[in-house]
Design a protein around this motif. Structure first.
Motif, PDB file in Angstrom:
ATOM      1  N   ARG A  53       0.625  -1.186  -0.080  1.00  0.00           N
ATOM      2  CA  ARG A  53       0.101  -0.166  -0.088  1.00  0.00           C
ATOM      3  C   ARG A  53       0.942   1.202   0.048  1.00  0.00           C
ATOM      4  NH1 ARG A  53      -5.385  -0.610   0.969  1.00  0.00           N
ATOM      5  NH2 ARG A  53      -5.925  -2.683   1.499  1.00  0.00           N
ATOM      6  N   GLU A  54       0.406   2.191  -0.742  1.00  0.00           N
ATOM      7  CA  GLU A  54       1.207   3.509  -0.645  1.00  0.00           C
ATOM      8  C   GLU A  54      -0.096   4.543  -0.542  1.00  0.00           C
ATOM      9  OE1 GLU A  54       4.461   5.285  -2.955  1.00  0.00           O
ATOM     10  OE2 GLU A  54       2.724   5.656  -4.185  1.00  0.00           O
ATOM     11  N   ASP A  55       0.314   5.312   0.554  1.00  0.00           N
ATOM     12  CA  ASP A  55      -0.726   6.076   1.039  1.00  0.00           C
ATOM     13  C   ASP A  55      -2.033   5.565   1.274  1.00  0.00           C
ATOM     14  OD1 ASP A  55       1.211   8.077   1.460  1.00  0.00           O
ATOM     15  OD2 ASP A  55       1.301   8.591  -0.675  1.00  0.00           O
ATOM     16  N   GLY A  56      -2.247   4.408   1.776  1.00  0.00           N
ATOM     17  CA  GLY A  56      -3.513   3.551   1.869  1.00  0.00           C
ATOM     18  C   GLY A  56      -4.113   2.796   0.719  1.00  0.00           C
ATOM     19  N   ARG A  57      -3.537   3.349  -0.555  1.00  0.00           N
ATOM     20  CA  ARG A  57      -3.863   2.630  -1.771  1.00  0.00           C
ATOM     21  C   ARG A  57      -3.299   1.336  -2.200  1.00  0.00           C
ATOM     22  NH1 ARG A  57      -2.223   4.400  -7.631  1.00  0.00           N
ATOM     23  NH2 ARG A  57      -3.489   2.892  -8.878  1.00  0.00           N
ATOM     24  N   LEU A  58      -4.108   0.060  -2.308  1.00  0.00           N
ATOM     25  CA  LEU A  58      -3.774  -1.124  -2.319  1.00  0.00           C
ATOM     26  C   LEU A  58      -3.083  -1.062  -3.978  1.00  0.00           C
ATOM     27  CD1 LEU A  58      -3.533  -3.949  -1.625  1.00  0.00           C
ATOM     28  CD2 LEU A  58      -5.512  -4.517  -2.995  1.00  0.00           C
ATOM     29  N   VAL A  59      -1.718  -1.230  -3.852  1.00  0.00           N
ATOM     30  CA  VAL A  59      -0.976  -1.165  -5.115  1.00  0.00           C
ATOM     31  C   VAL A  59      -0.101  -2.646  -5.337  1.00  0.00           C
ATOM     32  CG1 VAL A  59      -0.372   1.282  -4.966  1.00  0.00           C
ATOM     33  CG2 VAL A  59       1.395  -0.408  -4.241  1.00  0.00           C
ATOM     34  N   GLY A  60      -0.304  -3.481  -4.565  1.00  0.00           N
ATOM     35  CA  GLY A  60       0.131  -4.985  -4.857  1.00  0.00           C
ATOM     36  C   GLY A  60      -0.405  -5.877  -3.780  1.00  0.00           C
ATOM     37  N   LEU A  61      -0.802  -7.274  -4.498  1.00  0.00           N
ATOM     38  CA  LEU A  61      -1.284  -8.096  -3.746  1.00  0.00           C
ATOM     39  C   LEU A  61      -0.626  -9.589  -3.858  1.00  0.00           C
ATOM     40  CD1 LEU A  61      -3.397  -8.787  -1.405  1.00  0.00           C
ATOM     41  CD2 LEU A  61      -5.077  -9.230  -3.187  1.00  0.00           C
ATOM     42  N   ALA A  62      -0.173 -10.276  -3.119  1.00  0.00           N
ATOM     43  CA  ALA A  62       0.223 -11.808  -3.374  1.00  0.00           C
ATOM     44  C   ALA A  62      -0.604 -12.652  -2.318  1.00  0.00           C
ATOM     45  CB  ALA A  62       1.853 -11.644  -2.991  1.00  0.00           C
ATOM     46  N   ARG A  63      -0.795 -13.869  -2.757  1.00  0.00           N
ATOM     47  CA  ARG A  63      -1.444 -14.734  -2.119  1.00  0.00           C
ATOM     48  C   ARG A  63      -0.809 -16.044  -2.141  1.00  0.00           C
ATOM     49  NH1 ARG A  63      -6.596 -17.371  -3.345  1.00  0.00           N
ATOM     50  NH2 ARG A  63      -7.051 -17.025  -5.581  1.00  0.00           N
ATOM     51  N   VAL A  64      -0.974 -17.015  -1.279  1.00  0.00           N
ATOM     52  CA  VAL A  64      -0.529 -18.274  -1.363  1.00  0.00           C
ATOM     53  C   VAL A  64      -1.530 -19.387  -0.641  1.00  0.00           C
ATOM     54  CG1 VAL A  64       1.976 -17.811  -1.109  1.00  0.00           C
ATOM     55  CG2 VAL A  64       0.695 -18.411   0.798  1.00  0.00           C
ATOM     56  N   ILE A  65      -1.278 -20.499  -1.247  1.00  0.00           N
ATOM     57  CA  ILE A  65      -2.007 -21.693  -0.404  1.00  0.00           C
ATOM     58  C   ILE A  65      -1.155 -22.693   0.029  1.00  0.00           C
ATOM     59  CG2 ILE A  65      -3.594 -23.413  -0.886  1.00  0.00           C
ATOM     60  CD1 ILE A  65      -4.747 -20.559  -1.401  1.00  0.00           C
TER      61      ILE A  65
END
Length: 139
Positions: free
Chosen positions: A50-62
């Protein structure tokens, strides 16, 4: 200020995930955003940028939390790519699983191959002591 951290699915809003996914050309959940949130909630771990509260990247694992951890998805907004954010997200989301086989399935674009190889992933056809492969069955 850019913050990269592990996150709970409940801390992420559906519209911000859809906006991020749309920015990288992903539209698979447009017809069922509730399923997207269900997928996030059922993930073993999530890492967000997050930059200044904005979601700019996401990763997820199983993961089975014993032997294997599968990188299900990684998205970094195009305006934030080539800044080390994708690498940091992958490292952060795998952090709770240090001694496991790490796996992923991705496209075949040269930049995708180069990115994941730079993180130490190898093509299963090149594994030792004997080559392996990945099988998929789509429904």
């Amino acid at each position: 200020m850019l913050i990269i951290e592990l996150a709970a699915a409940e801390a992420i809003e559906v519209q911000e995930v859809l906006d991020l996914y749309h920015s990288v050309g992903w539209h698979a959940f447009d017809h069922a955003p509730e399923r997207l949130m269900q997928a996030l909630a059922n993930s073993t771990a999530l890492a967000q940028a997050r930059e200044d509260g904005r979601l700019v990247g996401l990763a997820r694992v199983i993961s089975d939390s014993v032997s294997i951890c599968f990188l299900q998805s990684l998205a970094t907004h195009p305006d934030y790519q080539r800044r080390g954010i994708g690498k940091a997200l992958v490292e952060k989301v795998f952090e709770p699983f240090p001694l496991m086989v790490r796996a992923l399935i991705t496209g075949v674009a040269p930049e995708q191959r180069a990115f994941y190889e730079s993180l130490g992933f190898i093509d299963p056809e090149k594994t030792l002591p004997e080559p392996s492969t990945v099988f998929l069955r789509h429904y």
